[in-house]
Design an enzyme around this catalytic site. Structure first.
Site, PDB file in Angstrom:
ATOM      1  CG  HIS A 115      55.884  29.885  52.978  1.00  0.00           C
ATOM      2  ND1 HIS A 115      55.242  29.107  53.901  1.00  0.00           N
ATOM      3  CD2 HIS A 115      57.034  30.270  53.557  1.00  0.00           C
ATOM      4  CE1 HIS A 115      55.970  29.023  54.999  1.00  0.00           C
ATOM      5  NE2 HIS A 115      57.068  29.734  54.816  1.00  0.00           N
TER       6      HIS A 115
ATOM      7  CE1 TYR B 204      47.053  26.124  54.069  1.00  0.00           C
ATOM      8  CE2 TYR B 204      44.869  26.307  55.057  1.00  0.00           C
ATOM      9  CZ  TYR B 204      46.009  26.900  54.552  1.00  0.00           C
ATOM     10  OH  TYR B 204      46.109  28.270  54.537  1.00  0.00           O
TER      11      TYR B 204
ATOM     12  N   PRO C 106      38.804  31.466  58.064  1.00  0.00           N
ATOM     13  CG  PRO C 106      39.813  30.997  60.115  1.00  0.00           C
ATOM     14  CD  PRO C 106      38.480  31.199  59.479  1.00  0.00           C
TER      15      PRO C 106
ATOM     16  CE  LYS D  10      42.740  33.988  49.111  1.00  0.00           C
ATOM     17  NZ  LYS D  10      44.028  34.504  48.724  1.00  0.00           N
TER      18      LYS D  10
ATOM     19  CE1 TYR E 129      46.268  28.999  51.310  1.00  0.00           C
ATOM     20  CE2 TYR E 129      48.102  30.493  50.891  1.00  0.00           C
ATOM     21  CZ  TYR E 129      47.370  29.709  51.760  1.00  0.00           C
ATOM     22  OH  TYR E 129      47.743  29.638  53.077  1.00  0.00           O
TER      23      TYR E 129
HETATM   24  P1  RFL Z   1      39.808  44.448  62.262  1.00  0.00           P
HETATM   25  O1  RFL Z   1      41.181  43.908  62.250  1.00  0.00           O
HETATM   26  O2  RFL Z   1      38.756  43.703  62.992  1.00  0.00           O
HETATM   27  O3  RFL Z   1      39.892  45.949  62.787  1.00  0.00           O
HETATM   28  C1  RFL Z   1      38.737  46.667  63.157  1.00  0.00           C
HETATM   29  C2  RFL Z   1      39.144  47.648  64.231  1.00  0.00           C
HETATM   30  O4  RFL Z   1      38.033  48.482  64.561  1.00  0.00           O
HETATM   31  C3  RFL Z   1      37.992  48.640  65.980  1.00  0.00           C
HETATM   32  N1  RFL Z   1      36.617  49.035  66.334  1.00  0.00           N
HETATM   33  C4  RFL Z   1      36.261  50.317  66.589  1.00  0.00           C
HETATM   34  N2  RFL Z   1      36.971  51.437  66.621  1.00  0.00           N
HETATM   35  C5  RFL Z   1      36.322  52.596  66.916  1.00  0.00           C
HETATM   36  N3  RFL Z   1      34.970  52.648  67.209  1.00  0.00           N
HETATM   37  C6  RFL Z   1      34.231  51.523  67.192  1.00  0.00           C
HETATM   38  N4  RFL Z   1      32.944  51.576  67.472  1.00  0.00           N
HETATM   39  C7  RFL Z   1      34.872  50.294  66.870  1.00  0.00           C
HETATM   40  N5  RFL Z   1      34.453  49.007  66.770  1.00  0.00           N
HETATM   41  C8  RFL Z   1      35.524  48.260  66.430  1.00  0.00           C
HETATM   42  C9  RFL Z   1      38.430  47.277  66.489  1.00  0.00           C
HETATM   43  O5  RFL Z   1      38.878  47.334  67.838  1.00  0.00           O
HETATM   44  C10 RFL Z   1      39.541  46.938  65.508  1.00  0.00           C
HETATM   45  O6  RFL Z   1      40.797  47.424  65.939  1.00  0.00           O
HETATM   46  O7  RFL Z   1      39.256  44.626  60.752  1.00  0.00           O
HETATM   47  P2  RFL Z   1      40.016  44.977  59.384  1.00  0.00           P
HETATM   48  O8  RFL Z   1      40.924  46.145  59.533  1.00  0.00           O
HETATM   49  O9  RFL Z   1      38.958  44.986  58.375  1.00  0.00           O
HETATM   50  O10 RFL Z   1      40.998  43.714  59.153  1.00  0.00           O
HETATM   51  C11 RFL Z   1      40.458  42.440  58.891  1.00  0.00           C
HETATM   52  C12 RFL Z   1      41.371  41.350  59.432  1.00  0.00           C
HETATM   53  O11 RFL Z   1      41.684  41.641  60.779  1.00  0.00           O
HETATM   54  C13 RFL Z   1      40.757  39.952  59.332  1.00  0.00           C
HETATM   55  O12 RFL Z   1      40.049  39.796  58.123  1.00  0.00           O
HETATM   56  C14 RFL Z   1      41.825  38.831  59.390  1.00  0.00           C
HETATM   57  O13 RFL Z   1      42.468  38.801  60.637  1.00  0.00           O
HETATM   58  C15 RFL Z   1      41.206  37.468  59.113  1.00  0.00           C
HETATM   59  N6  RFL Z   1      42.166  36.356  59.251  1.00  0.00           N
HETATM   60  C16 RFL Z   1      43.076  36.075  58.251  1.00  0.00           C
HETATM   61  N7  RFL Z   1      43.156  36.852  57.162  1.00  0.00           N
HETATM   62  C17 RFL Z   1      44.110  36.609  56.212  1.00  0.00           C
HETATM   63  O14 RFL Z   1      44.164  37.328  55.206  1.00  0.00           O
HETATM   64  N8  RFL Z   1      45.044  35.596  56.327  1.00  0.00           N
HETATM   65  C18 RFL Z   1      45.041  34.787  57.403  1.00  0.00           C
HETATM   66  O15 RFL Z   1      45.933  33.952  57.506  1.00  0.00           O
HETATM   67  C19 RFL Z   1      44.012  34.981  58.390  1.00  0.00           C
HETATM   68  N9  RFL Z   1      43.980  34.214  59.494  1.00  0.00           N
HETATM   69  C20 RFL Z   1      42.184  35.605  60.407  1.00  0.00           C
HETATM   70  C21 RFL Z   1      43.102  34.512  60.495  1.00  0.00           C
HETATM   71  C22 RFL Z   1      41.351  35.900  61.464  1.00  0.00           C
HETATM   72  C23 RFL Z   1      41.399  35.134  62.598  1.00  0.00           C
HETATM   73  N10 RFL Z   1      40.532  35.519  63.647  1.00  0.00           N
HETATM   74  C24 RFL Z   1      40.925  35.619  64.977  1.00  0.00           C
HETATM   75  C25 RFL Z   1      39.260  36.147  63.314  1.00  0.00           C
HETATM   76  C26 RFL Z   1      43.158  33.720  61.613  1.00  0.00           C
HETATM   77  C27 RFL Z   1      42.294  34.009  62.667  1.00  0.00           C
HETATM   78  C28 RFL Z   1      42.368  33.093  63.847  1.00  0.00           C
HETATM   79  C1  PHB Z   2      47.955  31.864  60.221  1.00  0.00           C
HETATM   80  O1  PHB Z   2      49.189  31.747  60.104  1.00  0.00           O
HETATM   81  O2  PHB Z   2      47.439  32.427  61.201  1.00  0.00           O
HETATM   82  C2  PHB Z   2      47.063  31.312  59.175  1.00  0.00           C
HETATM   83  C3  PHB Z   2      47.626  30.789  58.028  1.00  0.00           C
HETATM   84  C4  PHB Z   2      46.805  30.277  57.038  1.00  0.00           C
HETATM   85  C5  PHB Z   2      45.440  30.287  57.215  1.00  0.00           C
HETATM   86  C6  PHB Z   2      44.880  30.846  58.356  1.00  0.00           C
HETATM   87  C7  PHB Z   2      45.700  31.351  59.355  1.00  0.00           C
HETATM   88  O3  PHB Z   2      44.643  29.745  56.249  1.00  0.00           O
END
Ligand code: RFL
Ligand code: PHB
Length: 405
Positions: free
Chosen positions: A74, A206, A297, A301, A388
């Protein structure tokens, strides 16, 4: 059972999985443990947007064959406010930079498949319990856990990487008084749906709306991902599909444009938080990803920061294991510089686009003024586009980390 490894990694999210792969490419052994099952990790709906630097990192690590086939590049986003939808053209503003829509679930599936293909079924221990880290300020920290079959393990490591997310055990294992933390909870949450319907837009929208923010994202040419701002104490049960679609249609409404509806495949509510803890290291324990920092989110990032941290951590651990302490000493400061930039950008996007409960009309007018500025001033739009697509660019961060050597 007592064993040894070079790096113990707690958590098989994007950070832990990529770290174990990057270390393996450098000939470094790791033990990677995860409390959840493989199925759970591969199904968890989360992020969707990769910066171009994250894509380049995954390509260099030979992890991008599916991403290159299925990822959707994109070149911008739309900002919608006050009855208008305005495009921010990243390519034009940043000299060709872009982002790629490719779900975190797919990144995680690709990483798990690669670790197992390269190192066998034992490359990742899923569904472990009773995880503990100890002896952190010695040269041989210890990782303890019970595997899915009930066997207790004690692994002596040269270093431990805490990649266990915000609710993990590694950050709390650091003695009181070592870490400084900064935290902000926002007075709203996101209700997210995954829907089996082609996206109604070519790029993410957005939307600022007097009743709250909405985001139209996507997962593929046939699957859409949409979010609605809701109250922080909302529950999914209050949001039957019909109500979600009606509210999304209202917040995205524009003459001549229709939001297509389809079956809802997944629905969840996510709280919004900014959190930074520093330093990202205590002795031989290194924190990476959400274990050290959380962003709301809105700026897309979190996943990118997690990947960036381990891109810096892998060479730093390599040097440390070969007797060169310097890159490991610089790890925290190198990452935190980028973490704070993303923390600011995510906070800025969030507060510009969401309705704060109880806020007065002046707050709304200030948001609208900022949105008009960002969509009319080249300098302001360039700032959004640079942040971004990732600032500082991951390539620059990685070359700084190399210069530390
Ligand atoms: P994670 O993905 O939380 O992974 C951590 C892992 O550790 C496990 N764990 C353990 N394992 C062993 N022993 C323990 N005691 C443990 N405790 C926990 C967990 O089960 C898990 O598998 O962290 P990591 O690897 O640092 O990754 C970070 C990302 O997952 C997170 O920052 C993103 O998902 C945030 N986020 C977004 N980031 C983006 O860059 N672009 C996006 O578009 C974006 N959209 C989002 C998001 C996060 C969202 N939610 C649900 C928080 C949209 C949403 C809705
Ligand atoms: C997503 O596709 O899950 C998404 C995209 C952009 C954002 C957050 C989440 O800023």
């Amino acid at each position: 059972m007592r064993t040894r490894t070079q790096v113990g990694i707690v958590g098989a999210g994007p950070a832990g999985l990529l770290l174990s792969h990057l270390l393996a490419l450098r000939g470094i052994d790791s033990v990677l443990i995860e409390i959840r099952s493989r199925e759970y990790c591969e199904a968890r709906q989360r992020a969707g947007v990769l910066e171009d630097g994250s894509v380049a990192l995954l390509r260099e690590a030979n992890l991008a064959s599916r991403l290159d086939r299925q990822g959707l590049e994109h070149g911008g986003i739309y900002l919608q406010f006050d009855g208008q939808r305005r495009h921010i053209d990243f390519r034009e503003l940043t000299g060709g930079r872009s982002v790629t829509v490719y779900a975190q679930t797919e990144v995680v599936k690709d990483l798990i498949a690669r670790r197992i293909a390269d190192s066998g079924r034992d490359a990742i221990s899923f569904s472990v319990t009773e995880t503990e880290v100890a002896e952190l300020d010695t040269a041989s920290p210890v990782l303890r856990y019970t595997d899915a079959a009930g066997t207790r393990h004690e692994v002596t490591c040269d270093a431990i990487a805490g990649c266990d997310g915000f609710h993990g055990i590694c950050r709390p294992a650091i003695p009181a008084g070592v870490l400084t933390t900064w935290e902000r909870d926002y007075p709203y949450a996101w209700l997210g749906i995954l829907a089996d319907v082609p996206p109604s837009t070519d790029e993410l929208i957005y939307a600022h709306h007097c009743d709250g923010f909405a985001l139209h994202s996507l997962r593929s040419p046939t699957v859409s991902r949409l979010y609605l701002q809701v109250d922080p104490d909302e529950v999914v049960a209050n949001w039957p599909d019909e109500r979600v679609w009606a509210e999304l249609s209202r917040r995205f409404e524009l003459p001549g444009w229709t939001l297509e509806r389809g079956p809802v495949l997944d629905k969840s509510i996510t709280p919004m938080r900014s959190f930074v803890s520093a330093p990202m290291r205590y002795g031989r324990l290194f924190l990476a990803g959400d274990a050290a920092h959380i962003v709301p989110p809105t700026g897309a990032k979190g996943l990118n920061l997690a990947l960036a941290d381990v891109a810096v951590l892998a060479p730093a651990l390599d040097a440390l294991l070969h007797g060169d302490e310097q890159p490991a000493a610089g790890y925290s400061a190198t990452c935190l510089d980028r973490v704070w930039r993303s923390t600011h950008f995510s906070w800025w996007m969030t507060t510009m686009l969401h309705r704060t409960p109880g806020a007065d009309e002046m707050t709304t007018q200030l948001q609208l003024s900022q949105l008009r500025y960002v969509t009319s001033s080249r300098a302001a739009a360039t700032s959004l586009a640079e942040n971004y697509t990732g600032w500082p660019p991951l390539s620059r961060l990685r070359s700084h980390a190399d210069q530390d050597r």
